[in-house]
Design a protein around this motif. Structure first.
Motif, PDB file in Angstrom:
ATOM      1  N   ILE A 185      68.820   6.357  37.349  1.00 61.53           N
ATOM      2  CA  ILE A 185      67.764   6.769  36.410  1.00 61.53           C
ATOM      3  C   ILE A 185      66.393   6.658  37.078  1.00 61.53           C
ATOM      4  O   ILE A 185      65.597   7.606  37.045  1.00 61.53           O
ATOM      5  N   PHE A 186      66.130   5.526  37.742  1.00 60.42           N
ATOM      6  CA  PHE A 186      64.827   5.366  38.385  1.00 60.42           C
ATOM      7  C   PHE A 186      64.634   6.389  39.504  1.00 60.42           C
ATOM      8  O   PHE A 186      63.555   6.971  39.642  1.00 60.42           O
ATOM      9  N   ALA A 187      65.686   6.609  40.285  1.00 62.25           N
ATOM     10  CA  ALA A 187      65.577   7.580  41.383  1.00 62.25           C
ATOM     11  C   ALA A 187      65.247   8.955  40.839  1.00 62.25           C
ATOM     12  O   ALA A 187      64.391   9.668  41.357  1.00 62.25           O
ATOM     13  N   ARG A 188      65.919   9.329  39.753  1.00 64.49           N
ATOM     14  CA  ARG A 188      65.703  10.658  39.173  1.00 64.49           C
ATOM     15  C   ARG A 188      64.301  10.784  38.597  1.00 64.49           C
ATOM     16  O   ARG A 188      63.652  11.813  38.753  1.00 64.49           O
ATOM     17  N   ILE A 189      63.840   9.722  37.914  1.00 64.80           N
ATOM     18  CA  ILE A 189      62.499   9.789  37.308  1.00 64.80           C
ATOM     19  C   ILE A 189      61.446   9.949  38.397  1.00 64.80           C
ATOM     20  O   ILE A 189      60.589  10.840  38.334  1.00 64.80           O
ATOM     21  N   LEU A 190      61.553   9.116  39.430  1.00 64.56           N
ATOM     22  CA  LEU A 190      60.536   9.166  40.489  1.00 64.56           C
ATOM     23  C   LEU A 190      60.550  10.528  41.183  1.00 64.56           C
ATOM     24  O   LEU A 190      59.510  11.099  41.492  1.00 64.56           O
ATOM     25  N   ARG A 191      61.746  11.040  41.409  1.00 67.45           N
ATOM     26  CA  ARG A 191      61.872  12.332  42.050  1.00 67.45           C
ATOM     27  C   ARG A 191      61.295  13.435  41.161  1.00 67.45           C
ATOM     28  O   ARG A 191      60.577  14.324  41.616  1.00 67.45           O
ATOM     29  N   LYS A 192      61.614  13.355  39.881  1.00 68.69           N
ATOM     30  CA  LYS A 192      61.196  14.400  38.948  1.00 68.69           C
ATOM     31  C   LYS A 192      59.665  14.447  38.865  1.00 68.69           C
ATOM     32  O   LYS A 192      59.070  15.529  38.921  1.00 68.69           O
ATOM     33  N   ILE A 193      59.049  13.266  38.757  1.00 70.51           N
ATOM     34  CA  ILE A 193      57.584  13.235  38.665  1.00 70.51           C
ATOM     35  C   ILE A 193      56.980  13.810  39.935  1.00 70.51           C
ATOM     36  O   ILE A 193      56.032  14.595  39.898  1.00 70.51           O
ATOM     37  N   SER A 194      57.564  13.440  41.074  1.00 67.78           N
ATOM     38  CA  SER A 194      57.043  13.918  42.359  1.00 67.78           C
ATOM     39  C   SER A 194      57.118  15.438  42.450  1.00 67.78           C
ATOM     40  O   SER A 194      56.208  16.091  42.944  1.00 67.78           O
ATOM     41  N   VAL A 195      58.215  16.026  41.948  1.00 71.09           N
ATOM     42  CA  VAL A 195      58.367  17.478  42.019  1.00 71.09           C
ATOM     43  C   VAL A 195      57.451  18.159  41.005  1.00 71.09           C
ATOM     44  O   VAL A 195      56.858  19.200  41.289  1.00 71.09           O
ATOM     45  N   LEU A 196      57.299  17.549  39.817  1.00 73.26           N
ATOM     46  CA  LEU A 196      56.396  18.119  38.807  1.00 73.26           C
ATOM     47  C   LEU A 196      54.977  18.228  39.335  1.00 73.26           C
ATOM     48  O   LEU A 196      54.249  19.170  39.039  1.00 73.26           O
TER      49      LEU A 196
END
Lengths: 177, 393
Positions: B146-157
């Motif tokens: 979950i944390f990996a996905r959130i951090l990745r998602k914010i970075s891509v956004l």
């Protein structure tokens, strides 16, 4: 031994760096640069090579490690063998912490003393101070005029210094403090 | 300058070939080894935890730099982000081991089938029992993903929106992740690795596993960055970035040794049977590997990366990274094998083939992850700082 210098004064490190580049282009031989704090990039402009102090540290570290290991090995096997908890006399794992500490200590001391000797610093050392404002807010470039102190030459250097953006140009001796 | 990685047929072919090698090794091992079952599961656990640690290091790397408010890593940030996308795969493989625990496929953890007269395990039963173990494992895996996905998602956004709110948001999640990771990195190390030797315990174990995680993860980041540079991507990565990565590899190799040695010294000095039980088989049956482990993970990186020039020299850095990657594989081998296989273990085509299979899977996921976004997060507030990164000498 107080030496006369002709000096260019700056009040900003950026101005100092651009001024130094002009000096280099004109071929003025710079004796020293005095700054109140370390200026990044100055060693590159002055063409200094990397410091050799890391190598002194390495040699100190090797000496520390070797002396600690040899001394402990000698004490615990030859000089005063003690049976500690049934461990072998030559108990390498228990020598490691001391070896590590002495490695760090020797490396640090080697570097500190090498630096002090190279910089002619230390207790009781006489330091030549050019001007007290270099510890405050002034950046000073010194040019040696011992060899060529003809009136004409001094004028020429002063003009070049002014061209390089120096805010002030002085000719004076260093003082012993 | 948007830059996209192209997962070309060549890379696909190589990674799929590696996966195929792994599958062939597993199938071939079935015919060659009489103890194939335990051998397979021991290697399965070892490789899953090792590659899970490398993937997890991707998240740790991002979170640590986010919290340290550093800027230099921005230009390589997409590499650890892509590495963290392997977490769902390694998490799934860990769930397979968990299923094996429930349905008795394997005997990796002897606490799961305790001898009724075993008083030590009786006392540890409150923590080491299958239901609680399963809950913990699921919490670790879910939390990390979950944390990996959130951090990745914010970075891509952030790539499409030049707003500082994304950066602020990711700082909060990075802080939360570090707290979660600080606890779970230790407990997962106890659960998945230390409990193989369930009678034994060490209070340094969590740190020991963490330091190994950081070394192997950094080694993989270096190798991927150098690979991408070699393939013509990421031209902006200069010697300063490599120098910093090299410092990590150097520093954390020493840190790993520090923890390895502290654990060993105290147990060797104390000489209490329940503690030395961990080292006796490792020094008897795995003697060569035991010392090779120390050589490749400490002496070699220590001497090879000591000078400034060697940390800035891509080929030296790549060589040390490969050695560190293999070295920490050996470290995991020494952690897992003595407790699961005993004296039967050995490094043959099976072990190497299976690891190649894992490398194939890892590369496939990472390459796929790299294609999903630009190789440079250009709207990151520290983008410019990282691009113009230089120091003076």
């Amino acid at each position: 031994m107080n030496t006369p210098y002709i000096s260019a004064w700056f009040d900003d490190d950026e101005k100092l760096l651009s001024g130094l580049k002009v000096f280099k282009e004109k071929g003025i031989k710079i004796a020293d640069v005095l700054t109140p704090f370390p200026v990044h990039g100055i060693d590159k402009v002055l063409g200094y090579r990397r410091s050799w102090i890391a190598r002194v540290g390495f040699i100190g570290g090797v000496l520390g490690a070797a002396s600690a290991l040899v001394f402990q090995a000698w004490v615990f096997t030859k000089s005063y063998p003690l049976n500690i908890g049934g461990k072998p006399f030559f108990a390498l794992p228990s020598f490691i912490p001391v070896t590590f500490e002495l490695t760090v200590l020797f490396a640090a001391f080697a570097m500190v003393f090498a630096f002090l000797i190279r910089s002619k610093l230390g207790p009781g050392a006489k330091t030549e101070i050019y001007d007290e404002r270099i510890t405050d807010d002034r950046f000073v470039v010194l040019v040696d005029i011992n060899e060529n102190h003809s009136e004409e030459n001094i004028k020429k250097i002063s003009a070049q210094m002014a061209e390089a953006g120096a805010m002030d140009i002085k000719i004076k001796l260093t003082e012993n403090k | 300058m948007e830059e996209k990685f192209i997962f070309s047929g060549k890379y696909k072919f190589v990674s799929l070939l590696l996966i195929l090698t792994g599958l062939i090794a597993v199938v071939a091992g079935f015919f060659v080894y009489h103890d194939h079952g335990s051998r397979f599961w021991a290697n399965f656990l070892m490789n899953t935890t090792y590659f899970n640690a490398i993937a997890l290091c991707g998240v740790v790397f991002i979170a640590v730099h986010m919290l340290g408010n550093s800027g230099w890593q921005v230009s390589i940030q997409r590499v650890p982000e892509a590495m963290s996308m392997f977490l769902p795969v390694s998490g799934f493989l860990m769930l397979v081991i968990l299923a094996g625990l429930w349905f008795n496929f394997h005997h990796l953890y002897h606490w799961a089938h305790p001898d009724p007269h075993d008083t030590i395990l009786e006392l540890k039963k409150g923590y080491l029992n299958i239901p609680f173990f399963s809950i913990r494992t699921i919490i670790y895996i879910a939390g990390w993903i979950i944390f990996a996905r959130i951090l990745r998602k914010i970075s891509v956004l952030q790539d499409n929106n030049n707003d500082l709110k994304y950066f602020k948001k990711s700082t909060v999640y990075a802080a939360l992740f570090i707290v979660f990771f600080a606890i779970t990195s230790s407990t997962s190390a106890w659960d998945w690795l230390m409990s193989i030797d369930a009678h034994w315990y060490s209070t340094m174990y969590g740190w020991y596993i963490f330091s190994g995680l950081f070394v192997s993860g950094t080694a993989v980041i270096i190798l991927l960055v150098l690979f991408l540079k070699g393939a013509g991507y990421m031209k902006h990565v200069n010697k300063e970035h490599l120098h910093d990565l090299g410092k990590y590899l150097f520093g954390f190799s020493i840190f790993w040794t520090y923890l390895w040695f502290s654990q060993y010294l105290l147990i060797w000095y104390g000489n209490i049977p329940e503690e030395t039980a961990y080292y006796v088989p490792r020094l008897d049956e795995y003697r060569n590997l035991f010392f090779i482990n120390l050589g490749v993970n400490f002496i070699f990186p220590f001497l090879a990366l000591m000078t400034r020039n060697s940390k800035r020299q891509p080929w030296i850095l790549a060589m040390v990274s490969v050695v560190a990657f293999i070295g920490h594989w050996i470290d995991y081998y020494l952690i897992v094998m003595p407790g699961t296989m005993g004296a039967e273990a050995g490094i043959g085509f099976f072990e190497i083939g299976m690891t190649l299979g894992y490398i194939g899977m890892f590369l496939f996921v990472v390459f796929w992850g790299l294609t999903k976004a630009s190789l440079v997060p250009e709207n990151h507030p520290y983008y410019k700082e990282s691009m113009e990164y230089h120091t003076q000498y």
